[in-house]
Design an enzyme around this catalytic site. Structure first.
Site, PDB file in Angstrom:
ATOM      1  N   GLY A   8       0.825  -1.211   0.000  1.00 20.31           N
ATOM      2  CA  GLY A   8       0.000   0.000   0.000  1.00 20.31           C
ATOM      3  C   GLY A   8       0.852   1.250   0.000  1.00 20.31           C
ATOM      4  O   GLY A   8       0.495   2.273   0.611  1.00 20.31           O
ATOM      5  N   SER A 138      -5.199  -0.305  13.618  1.00 19.36           N
ATOM      6  CA  SER A 138      -6.036   0.891  13.752  1.00 19.36           C
ATOM      7  C   SER A 138      -6.530   0.963  15.190  1.00 19.36           C
ATOM      8  O   SER A 138      -6.738  -0.074  15.835  1.00 19.36           O
ATOM      9  CB  SER A 138      -7.250   0.815  12.827  1.00 19.36           C
ATOM     10  OG  SER A 138      -8.233   1.761  13.224  1.00 19.36           O
ATOM     11  N   TYR A 151     -14.353  -3.404   9.690  1.00 21.36           N
ATOM     12  CA  TYR A 151     -12.999  -2.821   9.747  1.00 21.36           C
ATOM     13  C   TYR A 151     -12.391  -3.062  11.136  1.00 21.36           C
ATOM     14  O   TYR A 151     -11.230  -3.467  11.256  1.00 21.36           O
ATOM     15  CB  TYR A 151     -13.096  -1.327   9.435  1.00 21.36           C
ATOM     16  CG  TYR A 151     -11.781  -0.595   9.398  1.00 21.36           C
ATOM     17  CD1 TYR A 151     -10.901  -0.754   8.325  1.00 21.36           C
ATOM     18  CD2 TYR A 151     -11.414   0.275  10.424  1.00 21.36           C
ATOM     19  CE1 TYR A 151      -9.688  -0.063   8.286  1.00 21.36           C
ATOM     20  CE2 TYR A 151     -10.208   0.964  10.393  1.00 21.36           C
ATOM     21  CZ  TYR A 151      -9.353   0.793   9.323  1.00 21.36           C
ATOM     22  OH  TYR A 151      -8.154   1.474   9.288  1.00 21.36           O
TER      23      TYR A 151
HETATM   24  P1  NAP Z   1      -5.109   5.068   1.566  1.00 24.93           P
HETATM   25  O1  NAP Z   1      -4.471   6.398   1.446  1.00 24.93           O
HETATM   26  O2  NAP Z   1      -6.517   4.874   1.139  1.00 24.93           O
HETATM   27  O3  NAP Z   1      -4.162   4.002   0.814  1.00 24.93           O
HETATM   28  C1  NAP Z   1      -4.546   2.663   0.779  1.00 24.93           C
HETATM   29  C2  NAP Z   1      -3.435   1.847   0.154  1.00 24.93           C
HETATM   30  O4  NAP Z   1      -3.806   0.464   0.198  1.00 24.93           O
HETATM   31  C3  NAP Z   1      -3.207   2.193  -1.327  1.00 24.93           C
HETATM   32  O5  NAP Z   1      -1.814   2.154  -1.573  1.00 24.93           O
HETATM   33  C4  NAP Z   1      -3.912   1.060  -2.074  1.00 24.93           C
HETATM   34  O6  NAP Z   1      -3.275   0.727  -3.293  1.00 24.93           O
HETATM   35  C5  NAP Z   1      -3.721  -0.098  -1.099  1.00 24.93           C
HETATM   36  N1  NAP Z   1      -4.746  -1.137  -1.249  1.00 24.93           N
HETATM   37  C6  NAP Z   1      -6.072  -1.050  -0.986  1.00 24.93           C
HETATM   38  N2  NAP Z   1      -6.683  -2.227  -1.256  1.00 24.93           N
HETATM   39  C7  NAP Z   1      -5.718  -3.076  -1.686  1.00 24.93           C
HETATM   40  C8  NAP Z   1      -5.713  -4.423  -2.101  1.00 24.93           C
HETATM   41  N3  NAP Z   1      -6.824  -5.183  -2.129  1.00 24.93           N
HETATM   42  N4  NAP Z   1      -4.538  -4.963  -2.481  1.00 24.93           N
HETATM   43  C9  NAP Z   1      -3.415  -4.222  -2.473  1.00 24.93           C
HETATM   44  N5  NAP Z   1      -3.350  -2.948  -2.092  1.00 24.93           N
HETATM   45  C10 NAP Z   1      -4.492  -2.370  -1.694  1.00 24.93           C
HETATM   46  O7  NAP Z   1      -5.089   4.558   3.082  1.00 24.93           O
HETATM   47  P2  NAP Z   1      -4.158   4.964   4.320  1.00 24.93           P
HETATM   48  O8  NAP Z   1      -4.883   5.935   5.131  1.00 24.93           O
HETATM   49  O9  NAP Z   1      -2.785   5.237   3.854  1.00 24.93           O
HETATM   50  O10 NAP Z   1      -4.178   3.577   5.120  1.00 24.93           O
HETATM   51  C11 NAP Z   1      -3.047   2.737   5.201  1.00 24.93           C
HETATM   52  C12 NAP Z   1      -3.277   1.745   6.323  1.00 24.93           C
HETATM   53  O11 NAP Z   1      -3.460   2.450   7.548  1.00 24.93           O
HETATM   54  C13 NAP Z   1      -4.532   0.897   6.117  1.00 24.93           C
HETATM   55  O12 NAP Z   1      -4.273  -0.416   6.555  1.00 24.93           O
HETATM   56  C14 NAP Z   1      -5.539   1.567   7.035  1.00 24.93           C
HETATM   57  O13 NAP Z   1      -6.535   0.694   7.465  1.00 24.93           O
HETATM   58  C15 NAP Z   1      -4.654   2.032   8.169  1.00 24.93           C
HETATM   59  N6  NAP Z   1      -5.219   3.116   8.951  1.00 24.93           N
HETATM   60  C16 NAP Z   1      -5.496   4.334   8.389  1.00 24.93           C
HETATM   61  C17 NAP Z   1      -6.040   5.335   9.192  1.00 24.93           C
HETATM   62  C18 NAP Z   1      -6.378   6.707   8.666  1.00 24.93           C
HETATM   63  O14 NAP Z   1      -6.999   7.489   9.390  1.00 24.93           O
HETATM   64  N7  NAP Z   1      -5.992   7.051   7.445  1.00 24.93           N
HETATM   65  C19 NAP Z   1      -6.309   5.083  10.540  1.00 24.93           C
HETATM   66  C20 NAP Z   1      -6.015   3.842  11.065  1.00 24.93           C
HETATM   67  C21 NAP Z   1      -5.460   2.869  10.271  1.00 24.93           C
HETATM   68  P3  NAP Z   1      -3.647   1.401  -4.744  1.00 24.93           P
HETATM   69  O15 NAP Z   1      -3.979   2.829  -4.531  1.00 24.93           O
HETATM   70  O16 NAP Z   1      -2.392   1.188  -5.534  1.00 24.93           O
HETATM   71  O17 NAP Z   1      -4.789   0.608  -5.301  1.00 24.93           O
END
Ligand code: NAP
Length: 243
Positions: A8, A138, A151
């Protein structure tokens, strides 16, 4: 040279991790699913910083694609010292409205994907008798969120997987930890209104929302030798939202 595979890494927290690990001197395998252009641009940026950066594609919910991705990274780097599992999706809605497909998609990306990547990384790490895994969980996996039951379940699963694996592979010299983010400003928050975000900020004792770099710094720390006696832990990086 130390190497890291970050899932990701095309966007958000994963992309920030890629920059932070490159700054720490790691060669970086940037994984993406659909955002090829962003991943390639990031690889060009990191290559300009004096480290090797390659891009690899896979849907992490598909174990065959994950295996092929690891083969590609082993082909490019020869070994993987650190794995950061950041790929994930969110789903907001009532559990009673959630379809089987929506459930499978979320569990596939957030929990099964983490399992598949850990399994592939560990095959080599066990042989090498060293390695570090950092899973991005998370705060909702710690305490549960209304309208984010699937989630929360997936991320609670990631936390359980992290703690269990740490016990299983610790005797082989491998550390497994999780970073548990609070609200971090990435595309994942795009569906939230300004009012929603203001309310979330008000609920955060440090009175600010997080940046992807806040999570990346914690991940680099956990992967570093400074964290050599830390395994099976969940490092909450949430501004005090969940204590
Ligand atoms: P994001 O900006 O939406 O990015 C999501 C990433 O995951 C993208 O690189 C996407 O790849 C990849 N992805 C999604 N589905 C996939 C799949 N089936 N196979 C392979 N790659 C996949 O999200 P983020 O906020 O950076 O989140 C990153 C992590 O942190 C996640 O696990 C999320 O649950 C966790 N998190 C986020 C938050 C928050 O507030 N943002 C809070 C707690 C935890 P492509 O774009 O190349 O498709």
């Amino acid at each position: 040279m130390r190497t890291v595979l970050i899932t990701g890494a095309s966007r958000g927290i994963g992309a920030a991790c890629a920059r932070a690990f490159a700054k720490a001197g790691f060669d970086v395998a940037i994984h993406y699913c659909r955002s090829a252009e962003k991943a390639e641009a990031l690889a060009r940026e990191l290559s300009g910083c004096g480290v090797r950066a390659v891009t690899v594609q896979a849907d992490v919910s598909d174990s065959k694609q994950v295996k092929a991705m690891f083969d590609e990274v082993y082909g490019a780097f020869g070994h993987i010292d650190a794995l950061v599992n950041s790929a994930g999706v969110a789903h907001v809605g009532l559990l009673t409205d959630m379809t089987d497909d929506e459930w499978d998609r979320l569990i596939g990306a957030d929990l099964s994907g983490t399992f598949y990547c850990c399994r592939e990384a560990l095959r080599e790490m066990l042989r090498a008798h060293s390695g570090v895994i950092v899973n991005i969980a998370s705060m909702w996996g710690e305490v549960g969120a209304s309208c984010e039951a699937a989630y929360s379940a997936a991320k609670a699963g990631v936390i359980g997987l992290t703690k269990a694996l740490a016990k299983e592979v610790g005797p082989s010299g491998i550390r497994v930890n999780a970073v548990s983010p609070g609200v971090i400003m990435t595309d994942m928050m795009a569906g939230f209104t300004g009012e929603d975000l203001a309310a979330l900020r008000d609920e955060t004792p440090l009175n600010t929302l997080g940046a992807p770099e806040d999570i990346a710094d914690a991940a680099v720390f956990l992967a570093s030798d400074k964290a050599r006696f830390i395994t099976g832990q969940v490092l909450s990086v949430n501004g005090g939202f969940v204590i």
